[in-house]
Every structure is written in structure tokens, then in C-alpha cells.
Design a protein around this motif. Structure first.
Motif, PDB file in Angstrom:
ATOM      1  N   GLY A 186       1.665  -3.096  -8.554  1.00 27.91           N
ATOM      2  CA  GLY A 186       0.434  -3.691  -8.194  1.00 27.91           C
ATOM      3  C   GLY A 186      -0.151  -4.816  -8.785  1.00 27.91           C
ATOM      4  N   LEU A 220      -4.378  -5.198  -1.592  1.00 31.00           N
ATOM      5  CA  LEU A 220      -3.867  -6.474  -2.476  1.00 31.00           C
ATOM      6  C   LEU A 220      -3.544  -7.769  -1.387  1.00 31.00           C
ATOM      7  N   TRP A 278      -7.803  -0.921  -8.713  1.00 32.31           N
ATOM      8  CA  TRP A 278      -6.446  -0.658  -8.053  1.00 32.31           C
ATOM      9  C   TRP A 278      -5.610   0.514  -8.618  1.00 32.31           C
ATOM     10  N   ALA A 282     -11.409  -0.729  -1.028  1.00 34.51           N
ATOM     11  CA  ALA A 282     -10.323   0.036  -1.011  1.00 34.51           C
ATOM     12  C   ALA A 282     -10.019   0.895   0.254  1.00 34.51           C
TER      13      ALA A 282
END
Lengths: 196, 196
Positions: A104, A163, A186, B158
């Protein structure tokens, strides 16, 4: 054996010279991208950085767009190589969770640079299917290793989605959120998905 | 009072006629989008569907691109209205988790249609900042209501990221994943994030 056919041991030498030449120019261009940002990468600047004439750069890459596309491909290939066989924690040898977090963090920073490179290469915003599918396969593999149950392909997509270039550029570019905070959020998302 | 100034009670009548006219054309265009897909929406088809002359459609919207942009705006505004004050579970009155799932399901389907509308409207792929920020504020509010702790703004991003047009078109368009499966995977993601 006819004399006008190239000898088997002759051509590879020429080819490897050309390859070294090309690589030196790409290394110079990448260095400029890293140090000064994509916008500073002109054909002139790359020629100067690599210590060759401007004509050489044009002969190898035809245009700034061609050069940027080659830098993009080289960067993507290097990253894939590091994931497959580079040192841990990104490469094999570390625990799956460590590898996933390293995936990530490196992908996040790469995508922030790649957004600018893609625009400089004048491509459509869509990355190549090969790049997307490599990353997807890797995340699916790590989620399976971590014992996650559920719709693994779509959970992998959900982890990769924040991302995406379009999201990162909104956060880092327009909202000025520091990369470290995006990274930490994240990591938190990954832990929730893996433990959930 | 000078006579050449419009009377206060005259202009609104004309304006509301124009507004009704415009709304009828947008309803007709939206119906064509829903029934036959964005590609079937020509100025001719909209005129026929609304029972007016083609000239009327051009007078109101100038071009197919202008019409598509207006359909897009109308759809986004209607959805925002339903979130703020429509019936539950999307609107107020339902439990926060129910509202969050209804948010995702409606946003998912809207974004699949909107990708095509955005292209037909010939805009850049980026949605308006207003639309993104409305959705972000709503998800942050619901996550707070659900007692989620952590970086709420980035957790909200997210959750919204897998609903981005670029992701959905890859899944539904290129990989032919049924919308129901994308929806179920999103629900699973939400539960992991909320419970994690």
C-alpha cells in the motif's frame, strides 16, 4: 553460410549498447521526475542530465510523450519486480500483513507520481489492465494468506480503491492532506478489513 | 413606478412556464437514459418523447452535451434531496447503518449511469467538488452516529472509493461482475470498517 546474414555474436553487442543507452536516458529522466517534478522533464533537461546531445534523446523516444510513457513503464516494471522478488517487507520473506502494508505504501507514492506521468505521457487516465491486474492478484494472494474470508476479489478492490490516482490527487493535491496521514488511514482500513 | 419595469406578479408566470417546459424535457431525457441507455438519447428522440419540436429542445439546451449536463445535474440534485429529506432508509428516520447501506446502493447505481452521462456531456471525468463533498459529509456524519472512532474523513473516503466511476466501470463493464455482487461486497466492507 551467406555473408550478408548478421553473425549470431555480433548483433547482441549492438543491442545491449542501445539498451544501456536507453536505460541511461530513462534513469536521467526518472531522477529529474523525483528531484524536480514531472514538469521539469524536458528533452533538453534529460539530454543535459544524461550528458548526451538533444538529438540522441529524440532519436530514442521521438517525443516528450514517448519518453514519459517509457519512464512510466520502467517505473511500473521495477515496482512489480520488487513485489515479486525484491527485499522484504515488499518482497517475499516478510509476514503477509507487513507485505500488504508495504504494498500500500509503495503503491500510494507511485500512484501520486504516476498521475503526473500519465498526464505528461498524454494517455487516458486509465492505467494498463496488466498493471491493475498484477496488483489485484497480489492483494488477493496476501488476503488469502492472512486467512480473510469473504469475496476476496472485491475486498482486494476495496483496499486498492483509495489508492487510485483520482482519489489521491483529490486528497494530497486539492485537500493538502499529508501523505503520512493517508498512509496511516490506509493501514487502519487494512486492519479493519483483515480483522473484520 | 416606471412602466417599463416588469410587474412583480408577471414574470414568475413566464418563468414557471419555462421551468415546467425544461423539466418536461429533462424527464423525457432521463426516461430514455433509464430505458435505452445514454447512447439512445439524441435531441430528436427527446423531442419525440416529450412531444415537442426538435427546435424547442435545441432552444432550451443548445446541444446534446448541454442536455446531458442538465440531466446529470438534475439526477445529482434529486439524489441529494432524497438523502437529506426523502423517505427512509436513504432519508432520515432509519438507523444509521441502514442509511449508510442505502447511501452506498443508490450511489453505486447512480455512478454507473453517471459515467455514461459524464462522457455524453463531454466533461472531464472528475465530478463536481460539490457532489463529492456532499457525499463525504453525509458518510462522515453516519460514521460518527455509528460510534466509529479513527480518522473519520479518510475512513469515509475509503468507503466511497470503491463506488468511484472508474472502479465500477472496470468491475461491471469490463469484468462483468453483477451489480448485486458489487453491492454485497460493499455492505461487507462497511460492516468490517464499522465493527473493526
Amino acid at each position: 553460410m551467406p555473408l550478408d546474414l548478421p553473425l549470431a555474436d555480433e548483433q547482441p553487442v549492438e543491442r545491449s549498447d542501445a539498451a544501456r543507452n536507453r536505460e541511461a536516458l530513462l534513469v536521467a529522466a526518472q531522477r529529474l521526475v523525483d528531484q524536480c517534478g514531472v514538469d521539469s522533464v524536458t528533452m533538453d533537461a534529460v539530454a543535459q542530465e544524461a550528458g548526451v546531445g538533444k538529438g540522441t534523446v529524440f532519436r530514442r523516444f521521438e517525443s516528450r510523450e514517448g519518453l514519459m510513457a517509457a519512464v512510466l513503464d520502467r517505473s511500473e516494471t521495477a515496482w512489480q519486480g520488487a513485489v515479486i522478488g525484491g527485499p522484504p517487507p515488499l518482497g517475499p520473506g516478510a509476514e503477509p500483513m507487513e507485505r500488504l502494508l508495504a504494498f500500500g505504501h509503495t503503491r500510494l507514492r507511485l500512484n501520486l507520481t504516476h498521475g503526473a506521468l500519465i498526464r505528461a505521457a498524454d494517455r487516458s487516465g486509465a492505467r494498463s489492465f496488466a498493471a491493475v491486474s498484477f496488483a489485484a492478484m497480489h492483494v488477493r494472494y496476501l488476503l488469502t494468506q492472512l486467512g480473510v474470508t469473504g469475496d476476496i476479489p472485491l475486498l482486494a478492490t476495496a483496499l486498492m480503491a483509495p489508492l487510485e490516482v483520482v482519489i489521491l490527487e483529490q486528497q494530497a493535491g486539492r485537500e493538502h492532506i499529508p501523505v503520512e496521514r493517508i498512509e496511516a488511514a490506509w493501514d487502519d482500513l487494512v486492519r479493519r478489513v483483515v480483522n473484520g
